[in-house]
Design an enzyme around this catalytic site. Structure first.
Site, PDB file in Angstrom:
ATOM      1  N   SER A 180       0.800  -1.231   0.000  1.00 18.06           N
ATOM      2  CA  SER A 180       0.000   0.000   0.000  1.00 18.06           C
ATOM      3  C   SER A 180       0.834   1.283   0.000  1.00 18.06           C
ATOM      4  O   SER A 180       0.535   2.215  -0.757  1.00 18.06           O
ATOM      5  CB  SER A 180      -0.968   0.001   1.182  1.00 18.06           C
ATOM      6  OG  SER A 180      -1.944  -0.999   1.022  1.00 18.06           O
ATOM      7  N   THR A 235      -6.102  -2.978   8.359  1.00 19.80           N
ATOM      8  CA  THR A 235      -6.043  -4.336   7.824  1.00 19.80           C
ATOM      9  C   THR A 235      -6.024  -5.333   8.978  1.00 19.80           C
ATOM     10  O   THR A 235      -6.207  -4.956  10.137  1.00 19.80           O
ATOM     11  CB  THR A 235      -4.836  -4.491   6.868  1.00 19.80           C
ATOM     12  OG1 THR A 235      -4.919  -5.761   6.216  1.00 19.80           O
ATOM     13  CG2 THR A 235      -3.503  -4.343   7.572  1.00 19.80           C
ATOM     14  N   LYS A 293      -9.976  -4.997  11.639  1.00 22.45           N
ATOM     15  CA  LYS A 293     -11.093  -4.418  10.878  1.00 22.45           C
ATOM     16  C   LYS A 293     -12.404  -4.338  11.660  1.00 22.45           C
ATOM     17  O   LYS A 293     -13.224  -3.459  11.393  1.00 22.45           O
ATOM     18  CB  LYS A 293     -11.301  -5.194   9.573  1.00 22.45           C
ATOM     19  CG  LYS A 293     -10.169  -5.004   8.583  1.00 22.45           C
ATOM     20  CD  LYS A 293     -10.460  -5.676   7.261  1.00 22.45           C
ATOM     21  CE  LYS A 293      -9.325  -5.433   6.276  1.00 22.45           C
ATOM     22  NZ  LYS A 293      -9.641  -5.934   4.933  1.00 22.45           N
ATOM     23  N   ASP A 318     -22.639   3.879   5.720  1.00 21.86           N
ATOM     24  CA  ASP A 318     -23.745   2.916   5.661  1.00 21.86           C
ATOM     25  C   ASP A 318     -23.233   1.502   5.431  1.00 21.86           C
ATOM     26  O   ASP A 318     -23.759   0.542   6.005  1.00 21.86           O
ATOM     27  CB  ASP A 318     -24.727   3.307   4.547  1.00 21.86           C
ATOM     28  CG  ASP A 318     -25.532   4.558   4.900  1.00 21.86           C
ATOM     29  OD1 ASP A 318     -25.610   4.882   6.105  1.00 21.86           O
ATOM     30  OD2 ASP A 318     -26.072   5.198   3.982  1.00 21.86           O
ATOM     31  N   ASN A 374     -12.141  -0.685   6.817  1.00 18.72           N
ATOM     32  CA  ASN A 374     -10.778  -0.783   6.283  1.00 18.72           C
ATOM     33  C   ASN A 374     -10.180   0.585   5.955  1.00 18.72           C
ATOM     34  O   ASN A 374      -9.021   0.676   5.572  1.00 18.72           O
ATOM     35  CB  ASN A 374     -10.736  -1.695   5.046  1.00 18.72           C
ATOM     36  CG  ASN A 374     -11.153  -0.968   3.783  1.00 18.72           C
ATOM     37  OD1 ASN A 374     -12.070  -0.149   3.792  1.00 18.72           O
ATOM     38  ND2 ASN A 374     -10.486  -1.272   2.682  1.00 18.72           N
ATOM     39  N   GLY A 430     -14.209 -13.564   9.139  1.00 13.33           N
ATOM     40  CA  GLY A 430     -13.725 -12.346   9.789  1.00 13.33           C
ATOM     41  C   GLY A 430     -14.185 -11.096   9.069  1.00 13.33           C
ATOM     42  O   GLY A 430     -15.146 -11.115   8.297  1.00 13.33           O
ATOM     43  N   ALA A 476     -12.803  -9.289   6.614  1.00 10.76           N
ATOM     44  CA  ALA A 476     -12.727  -9.318   5.148  1.00 10.76           C
ATOM     45  C   ALA A 476     -13.851 -10.162   4.569  1.00 10.76           C
ATOM     46  O   ALA A 476     -14.450  -9.811   3.547  1.00 10.76           O
ATOM     47  CB  ALA A 476     -11.369  -9.861   4.703  1.00 10.76           C
ATOM     48  N   TYR A 503      -2.142 -11.095  -1.047  1.00 12.07           N
ATOM     49  CA  TYR A 503      -1.521 -10.825  -2.338  1.00 12.07           C
ATOM     50  C   TYR A 503      -0.096 -11.296  -2.524  1.00 12.07           C
ATOM     51  O   TYR A 503       0.328 -11.404  -3.664  1.00 12.07           O
ATOM     52  CB  TYR A 503      -1.673  -9.353  -2.759  1.00 12.07           C
ATOM     53  CG  TYR A 503      -1.276  -8.299  -1.766  1.00 12.07           C
ATOM     54  CD1 TYR A 503       0.039  -7.933  -1.607  1.00 12.07           C
ATOM     55  CD2 TYR A 503      -2.233  -7.652  -1.004  1.00 12.07           C
ATOM     56  CE1 TYR A 503       0.392  -6.940  -0.711  1.00 12.07           C
ATOM     57  CE2 TYR A 503      -1.894  -6.652  -0.112  1.00 12.07           C
ATOM     58  CZ  TYR A 503      -0.575  -6.300   0.031  1.00 12.07           C
ATOM     59  OH  TYR A 503      -0.229  -5.317   0.915  1.00 12.07           O
TER      60      TYR A 503
END
EC number: 1.1.1.25
Length: 275
Positions: A21, A66, A70, A82, A91, A132, A134, A220
């Site tokens: 990131s 992350t 989260k 919302d 996130n 979780g 994600a 990733y």
């Protein structure tokens, strides 16, 4: 060049050393000539409250959140979008003069990462591994797009909580893992962080994966299960696409400027080629 006016953006997570990131956001800031700097912070679970308080104290413009924060971060935030209210996971945080608002850009990030690969969600059967933060965003996105969700999680109570939360949005079922389940599945999604660490177990027995499956992973760096899915002959979608698109949405929240998608894509491709 960092100056006294530079706005700071961060990312809180643990582990965090693997994150791409900072590289993609800083490249985007530089390309657009924006006076921002993106920094990674390794934040342990017991230090999360202090880290969020530091956003206000240090006048940090915003942060990404992350794993593993989260869901737990919500209690420390002033306002929620919302989507966060529907999902129960954050996130992205925006600091607006000391008022912290939580967003979830993972939803649209996941949807667009699949659309980029030509994968439609409508009427498809998705097997979600994990329950979780994600997973919540992914489940919500799939149901929003007209897909069906089957959840497998080692702790059934967590999967049940997701079912109860999202059943009003569409078809969702909790499953035990066997061939009868995977035979009716179109897309398998690893929504856990398993694969980040070398000694992590695989989230699914590779023997249950078939060549006709699409295999998606939110992690990733390439994981062992991703490599197995490729060997089996599956179409594999790594976490890079989701990273790119969730980053683009977060970028606009912080800067109020459209993200330079192509520049961010090129940066990611360079980093992956280098690896």
């Amino acid at each position: 060049m960092i100056t006294g006016k530079t706005k700071i953006i961060g990312i809180f997570g643990d582990p965090i050393e693997h994150t791409l990131s900072p590289l993609i956001h800083n490249e985007a800031f530089s390309y657009l000539g924006l006076d921002y700097c993106y920094v990674a912070f390794n934040v342990k679970k017991d230090k999360l409250k202090e880290a969020v308080e530091a956003i206000r104290a240090l006048n940090i413009r915003g942060v990404n959140i992350t794993v593993p924060h989260k869901e737990t971060v919500i209690q420390y935030i002033d306002e929620l979008s919302d989507e966060v209210k529907n999902i129960g996971a954050v996130n992205t945080i925006l600091n607006n003069e000391g008022i912290l608002k939580g967003f979830n850009t993972d939803v649209n990030g996941f949807i667009l990462s699949l659309k980029d690969e030509g994968i439609s969600m409508k009427n498809k059967n998705f097997l979600i591994l994990g329950a979780g933060g994600a997973a919540k965003a992914i489940v919500y996105g799939i149901l929003k797009e007209g897909g069906k969700v089957y959840i497998y999680n080692r702790t059934p109570s967590n999967a049940l909580a997701i079912k109860e939360k999202f059943k009003k949005f569409g078809f969702i079922e909790i499953v035990e893992m066997d061939k009868s389940v995977t035979e009716k599945i179109d897309v398998i999604v690893n929504a856990t962080s398993l694969g980040l660490k070398k000694d992590d177990p695989m989230p699914l027995n590779p023997e249950l994966i078939k060549p006709e499956h699409v295999y998606c992973d939110i992690v990733y760096p390439e994981t062992p299960l991703m490599r197995e899915a490729e060997r089996i002959g599956c179409k594999v979608v790594g976490g890079i696409g989701m990273l790119l698109w969730q980053a683009a949405f977060a970028f606009k929240i912080w800067t109020e400027v459209e993200a330079p998608i192509e520049i961010m894509k090129k940066t990611l491709n360079k980093l992956l080629t280098k690896d």
